[in-house]
Structure formats: C-alpha cells, structure tokens
Scaffold this motif. Structure first.
Motif, PDB file in Angstrom:
ATOM      1  N   THR A  93      47.145  33.497  63.639  1.00 23.16           N
ATOM      2  CA  THR A  93      47.668  34.558  62.866  1.00 23.16           C
ATOM      3  C   THR A  93      49.139  34.380  62.274  1.00 23.16           C
ATOM      4  O   THR A  93      49.679  33.267  62.787  1.00 23.16           O
ATOM      5  CB  THR A  93      47.826  35.731  64.037  1.00 23.16           C
ATOM      6  N   ASP A 112      52.778  36.424  60.610  1.00 27.81           N
ATOM      7  CA  ASP A 112      53.301  37.610  60.139  1.00 27.81           C
ATOM      8  C   ASP A 112      53.635  37.496  58.644  1.00 27.81           C
ATOM      9  O   ASP A 112      54.114  36.767  58.121  1.00 27.81           O
ATOM     10  CB  ASP A 112      54.637  37.876  61.105  1.00 27.81           C
ATOM     11  N   THR A 113      52.954  38.774  57.880  1.00 29.41           N
ATOM     12  CA  THR A 113      53.462  38.827  56.647  1.00 29.41           C
ATOM     13  C   THR A 113      53.974  40.033  56.218  1.00 29.41           C
ATOM     14  O   THR A 113      54.423  40.716  56.958  1.00 29.41           O
ATOM     15  CB  THR A 113      52.158  38.843  55.918  1.00 29.41           C
ATOM     16  N   GLU A 169      50.720  41.659  60.624  1.00 28.62           N
ATOM     17  CA  GLU A 169      50.089  40.422  60.951  1.00 28.62           C
ATOM     18  C   GLU A 169      48.667  40.363  60.368  1.00 28.62           C
ATOM     19  O   GLU A 169      47.982  41.186  60.428  1.00 28.62           O
ATOM     20  CB  GLU A 169      50.003  40.568  62.500  1.00 28.62           C
ATOM     21  N   ILE A 170      48.423  39.148  59.938  1.00 27.81           N
ATOM     22  CA  ILE A 170      46.888  38.593  59.574  1.00 27.81           C
ATOM     23  C   ILE A 170      46.579  37.635  60.382  1.00 27.81           C
ATOM     24  O   ILE A 170      46.896  36.610  60.676  1.00 27.81           O
ATOM     25  CB  ILE A 170      47.082  38.462  58.031  1.00 27.81           C
ATOM     26  N   ALA A 171      45.220  37.928  60.820  1.00 26.29           N
ATOM     27  CA  ALA A 171      44.401  36.717  61.375  1.00 26.29           C
ATOM     28  C   ALA A 171      43.540  36.070  60.221  1.00 26.29           C
ATOM     29  O   ALA A 171      43.087  36.338  59.290  1.00 26.29           O
ATOM     30  CB  ALA A 171      43.580  37.571  62.473  1.00 26.29           C
ATOM     31  N   TYR A 172      43.352  34.675  60.747  1.00 28.06           N
ATOM     32  CA  TYR A 172      42.862  33.662  59.884  1.00 28.06           C
ATOM     33  C   TYR A 172      41.868  32.971  60.476  1.00 28.06           C
ATOM     34  O   TYR A 172      41.981  32.438  61.577  1.00 28.06           O
ATOM     35  CB  TYR A 172      44.070  32.545  59.356  1.00 28.06           C
ATOM     36  N   GLY A 210      37.026  40.438  59.978  1.00 30.49           N
ATOM     37  CA  GLY A 210      38.315  40.975  59.574  1.00 30.49           C
ATOM     38  C   GLY A 210      39.209  39.861  59.704  1.00 30.49           C
ATOM     39  O   GLY A 210      40.619  40.338  60.143  1.00 30.49           O
ATOM     40  N   ARG A 211      39.029  38.713  59.098  1.00 35.92           N
ATOM     41  CA  ARG A 211      40.112  37.603  59.075  1.00 35.92           C
ATOM     42  C   ARG A 211      40.019  37.235  57.592  1.00 35.92           C
ATOM     43  O   ARG A 211      39.514  37.590  56.708  1.00 35.92           O
ATOM     44  CB  ARG A 211      39.658  36.560  59.659  1.00 35.92           C
ATOM     45  N   ARG A 212      41.165  36.230  57.314  1.00 35.07           N
ATOM     46  CA  ARG A 212      41.295  35.717  56.036  1.00 35.07           C
ATOM     47  C   ARG A 212      40.827  34.252  56.215  1.00 35.07           C
ATOM     48  O   ARG A 212      40.983  33.734  57.097  1.00 35.07           O
ATOM     49  CB  ARG A 212      42.788  35.724  55.542  1.00 35.07           C
ATOM     50  N   ASP A 248      45.005  29.927  50.496  1.00 29.60           N
ATOM     51  CA  ASP A 248      44.205  31.338  50.889  1.00 29.60           C
ATOM     52  C   ASP A 248      43.140  31.545  49.806  1.00 29.60           C
ATOM     53  O   ASP A 248      43.217  31.790  48.787  1.00 29.60           O
ATOM     54  CB  ASP A 248      45.299  32.414  50.711  1.00 29.60           C
ATOM     55  N   GLU A 263      41.109  33.667  49.489  1.00 31.92           N
ATOM     56  CA  GLU A 263      40.779  35.006  48.689  1.00 31.92           C
ATOM     57  C   GLU A 263      41.726  35.166  47.582  1.00 31.92           C
ATOM     58  O   GLU A 263      41.398  35.609  46.366  1.00 31.92           O
ATOM     59  CB  GLU A 263      41.128  36.002  49.601  1.00 31.92           C
TER      60      GLU A 263
END
Length: 134
Positions: A33, A35-36, A40-43, A75-77, A92, A94
């Motif tokens: 994960t 912090d952005t 927080e984004i999970a990868y 639900g992740r990147r 990334d 996306e």
C-alpha cells in the motif's frame, strides 16, 4: 538483483508493507500500500529484474492483462516494477495505459533453463513514462 532483493529494497525504501506472494504462479509478485494525495491505495505489482538496461522495458501482454484484471477485480492498482543496472522504475499501468502489442520470438522462460524460443505478444514501456525508484 533478484526479485527477492528488489522486494526487500522496495520494503526498506518505499513501501514498508511490501510482501512477496507465496504462491509460485501468482498473477502478481508482491502486494503493498502507499499513502497518496487521495488517500491510501493498495497495489498488486509484477516485478522484473533485467541484467541489461533498455530505454523501454518489455512486458508480456498476457501478464499485463492478467495483472490489470486481477487488480481491478480486487480494488487495487496494477504496477510493473523493473530493475536494471541503471536503476529501478515503477509503472502505474492505469496511468501509462496499454503499450502497443507486437509478436516477437522470445525465450520460453525468463531464466533460460528452457532455451526454446516461442512467439509472445509483448509491449514496451519507456522508462521516461515510469517513476524512478532508485
């Protein structure tokens, strides 16, 4: 650098919760994960370690599509992280979008225990489109 060493580096320098997936044939190599600005984004990340530096880094279409699909379903990147002798770059998937795919004759396996060549659909991600991690 090995994938295990790359994972250790990522955990020490960028993503403290970076964990290698235990499953040998997983769609992704590590999870973490970050912090952005938007939270927080999970990868899910595919790791590659190249022994030669190129200005554009190869990714197989099958791996790309499986990784992007699995990340979206959970639900992740999806990210692709590649080390070369000149540094480490993260993409990334996306944000950078799909590369142009083309068929190329490639070694059947990355570690070359099987020297047979097979046709693979591959694309190239310019390092200029990635984020330099080292």
């Amino acid at each position: 650098m090995t994938e295990a060493e790359l994972c250790e580096y990522l955990a020490a320098e960028h993503f403290p919760d970076c964990k290698k997936v235990e499953e040998t044939y997983s769609t992704w190599d590590v999870t973490f994960t970050a912090d952005t600005k938007i939270g927080e984004i999970a990868y899910y990340a595919e790791l590659k370690c190249r022994k030669t530096h190129y200005d554009s880094l190869l990714i197989e279409e099958d791996k790309y599509k499986r990784l992007v699909s699995a990340a979206a379903a959970n639900g992740r990147r999806a990210v692709y992280i590649c080390s070369t002798p000149q540094g480490i770059w993260g993409f990334d998937l996306e944000k950078v979008g799909q590369p142009f795919w083309k068929d190329e004759l490639m070694p059947a396996t990355t570690e070359f225990e099987n020297t047979e060549k097979v046709m693979k659909s591959v694309g190239y991600l310019p390092v200029a489109h990635g984020r330099r991690l080292k």
